[in-house]
Write an enzyme that holds these catalytic residues in place. Structure first.
Site, PDB file in Angstrom:
ATOM      1  N   LYS A  93      19.764  49.875  26.103  1.00 12.25           N
ATOM      2  CA  LYS A  93      18.834  48.793  25.812  1.00 12.25           C
ATOM      3  C   LYS A  93      17.466  49.375  25.468  1.00 12.25           C
ATOM      4  O   LYS A  93      17.075  50.424  26.007  1.00 12.25           O
ATOM      5  CB  LYS A  93      18.760  47.884  27.052  1.00 12.25           C
ATOM      6  CG  LYS A  93      17.991  46.592  26.872  1.00 12.25           C
ATOM      7  CD  LYS A  93      18.121  45.725  28.126  1.00 12.25           C
ATOM      8  CE  LYS A  93      17.336  44.436  28.060  1.00 12.25           C
ATOM      9  NZ  LYS A  93      17.530  43.590  29.260  1.00 12.25           N
ATOM     10  N   SER A 124      18.836  38.831  28.518  1.00  9.95           N
ATOM     11  CA  SER A 124      18.115  39.537  27.490  1.00  9.95           C
ATOM     12  C   SER A 124      18.866  40.742  26.918  1.00  9.95           C
ATOM     13  O   SER A 124      18.489  41.234  25.860  1.00  9.95           O
ATOM     14  CB  SER A 124      16.767  40.009  28.044  1.00  9.95           C
ATOM     15  OG  SER A 124      16.960  40.913  29.101  1.00  9.95           O
ATOM     16  N   SER A 158      20.297  39.140  33.079  1.00  3.99           N
ATOM     17  CA  SER A 158      20.352  39.638  31.705  1.00  3.99           C
ATOM     18  C   SER A 158      21.484  40.587  31.362  1.00  3.99           C
ATOM     19  O   SER A 158      21.651  40.939  30.199  1.00  3.99           O
ATOM     20  CB  SER A 158      19.034  40.314  31.354  1.00  3.99           C
ATOM     21  OG  SER A 158      18.091  39.333  31.066  1.00  3.99           O
TER      22      SER A 158
HETATM   23  N1  GLN Z   1      16.801  34.812  31.558  1.00  3.10           N
HETATM   24  C1  GLN Z   1      16.017  35.405  32.580  1.00  3.10           C
HETATM   25  C2  GLN Z   1      14.580  35.412  32.171  1.00  3.10           C
HETATM   26  O1  GLN Z   1      14.294  34.971  31.111  1.00  3.10           O
HETATM   27  C3  GLN Z   1      16.549  36.751  32.923  1.00  3.10           C
HETATM   28  C4  GLN Z   1      15.915  37.886  32.256  1.00  3.10           C
HETATM   29  C5  GLN Z   1      16.416  39.219  32.730  1.00  3.10           C
HETATM   30  O2  GLN Z   1      17.319  39.306  33.549  1.00  3.10           O
HETATM   31  N2  GLN Z   1      15.792  40.271  32.234  1.00  3.10           N
HETATM   32  O3  GLN Z   1      13.727  35.844  32.876  1.00  3.10           O
END
Ligand code: GLN
Length: 471
Positions: free
Chosen positions: A74, A149, A173
């Site tokens: 990532k 994400s 994410s």
């Molecule tokens: N969807 C969650 C957020 O927007 C999770 C993001 C993540 O795990 N990095 O914060």
């Protein structure tokens, strides 16, 4: 090919790491223009690493546990000499000056790092649509999002570009995109994998996670990546088991908790699959036990206050002086501040503002402190639940993959959609999402197992059985 197949071929000499790397690069070249999972390929370095693995084998040396396995990382994980931008304009020109612990471990295990994957900007989002590189398409249906994400990492694995990709999971994410794309995603318990060299979003919740095609592959990768790291004082020192060797033949004596109320009002297809999974696990000897985790329903609001507060502090370093974009020609200090922060996208700015607000002296007690107290109640709930059961079974998400372009219709409902996953980060739990069936639109459904800290072996074992039942 799966990780297991690649390792076998490389070790027996029926394929070279260079061949496998080239095949992955060809596949990515074919599919990436549509899927947009990778934002950069490290082609030359990948081939050099692959050739080094082949040379090692030719010398008769023992190969690492991920020999010749192509990996995507990532875009928030540091790989020395390579860009790491969090898919943000703010870090457009940032090049890592050292390796993340996981990168060191991948290279030491003879894996081949192919490139960096697309993500929501600074890992804030659930659809991968906040990336400066544009959205990722879900390989299961390219009119839909891959989740986020770590959407690029999940899509890269689902599309067969790479058998392994790393993501980060602060509120789901890794698990949510795994569920949306139909692959396996594990977020180990807090501290199981070092966070050294990961660009911070919310330090008390961030964890590196693994995306793979099946549970055995995820187990092999976790064994390589887990463990104590002197550079991360929150990393745990407990010995790392050989997870994939510890799968049991059945689930006799294994207790699976079903949290009360978790299926209320849920999408009928997902609900039906959770119930079906519970029934089928029983046939393997598992005992299904209803459990109470009454405070868990407050996880999403609690998560958004705490992580935004931490983000507002962590992202303070992008001031154009320490890190990030530096405004030119600003006439005064305020303009300099404003212009230097301008490259942040809307979602990131929103989190910084929410977080700053929650930390102001006027709001600290009723927002931040209260969320911290609720966090303790949630943790307590889970602690008690794990006194009764080995793992919990939940949906990964309340929906399957959403159509592209829908995220702004109702931002609050998007935040609430993190309910099942962000519990794991608020509670510091280990969680894994496994594909289990499809909905009426033929979209993958992900189911999740939770375990307490250092119970990755248990959730992997449960997931391994559920994966077999899904076939
Ligand atoms: N969807 C969650 C957020 O927007 C999770 C993001 C993540 O795990 N990095 O914060």
């Amino acid at each position: 090919m799966t990780i297991c197949e690649i390792i076998k071929k490389i070790n027996e000499g029926s394929a070279t790491a260079e061949q496998i790397t080239r095949e992955a690069l060809v596949k990515i070249a074919q599919l990436n223009p549509t899927i947009n999972a990778f934002v950069e390929l490290f082609e030359e370095d990948a081939l050099a690493q692959a050739r080094a693995v082949d040379a090692k084998r030719a010398r008769g040396e023992k190969l690492g546990a991920l020999a010749g396995v192509p990996v995507g990382i990532k875009d928030n994980i540091l790989y020395e000499g390579h860009k790491a931008t969090c898919c943000s304009r703010m870090l457009a020109n940032y090049e890592a000056s050292y390796n993340a612990c996981v990168v060191e471990k991948l290279l030491a295990a003879d894996a081949v790092i192919i490139g960096r994957t697309n993500m929501d900007e600074f890992a804030m989002g659930s659809t991968n649509e906040t990336s400066v590189f544009g959205p990722v398409k879900n390989p299961a249906d390219t009119s839909r999002v891959p989740g986020g994400s770590s959407g690029g990492s999940a899509a890269a694995v689902a599309a067969g570009m790479v058998p392994l990709a790393l993501g980060t999971d602060t509120g789901g994410s890794v698990r949510q995109p795994a569920g949306f794309c139909g692959v396996v995603g594990i977020k180990p318990g807090y501290g199981r994998i070092s966070r050294y060299g990961v660009i911070a979003f919310a330090s008390s919740a961030d964890q590196i996670g693994i995306l793979a095609q099946n549970v055995t592959d995820a187990a092999i990768a976790l064994e390589v990546l887990a463990g104590k790291d002197v550079h991360d004082s929150t990393s745990l020192g407990a010995p790392v088991p050989s997870y994939a060797d510890e799968f049991t033949p059945d689930l006799k004596g294994f207790k699976v908790g079903l949290p009360n109320g978790f299926l209320d009002g849920l999408n009928p297809a997902i609900k039906a699959h959770v119930e079906k999974a519970a029934e089928q696990l029983k046939t393997l000897g598992a005992e299904i036990i209803p459990v109470d985790v009454p405070f868990a329903k407050y996880s999403a609001p609690c998560y958004y206050i705490i992580t935004s507060a931490e983000a507002s502090s962590n992202l303070g370093r992008y001031d154009g002086i320490r890190y990030g974009f530096a405004a030119k020609n600003a006439q005064d200090l305020n303009t300099y501040y404003e212009d230097s922060r301008a490259p942040f996208g809307l979602e990131v700015k929103k989190r910084i503002i929410i977080g700053t607000y929650a930390l102001t002296s006027e709001r600290y007690e009723e927002c931040f402190l209260k969320a911290m107290k609720v966090r303790e109640l949630i943790r307590d709930d889970f602690k008690k639940a794990f006194e009764q059961v080995d793992v919990l079974l939940t949906p990964t998400s309340p929906t399957t993959a959403l159509p592209l372009g829908k995220k702004d219709d109702n931002p609050l409902s998007l935040y609430l959609a993190d309910l099942y996953t962000c519990q794991g980060n608020i509670g510091g739990l280990a969680g894994i999402s496994v594909p289990f069936g499809k909905d009426e639109n033929n979209l993958p459904i992900g189911l999740q197992f939770y375990g307490p800290i250092l119970a990755e072996d248990k959730i992997l074992n449960a997931a391994h059985h559920l994966e077999k039942l899904a076939k």
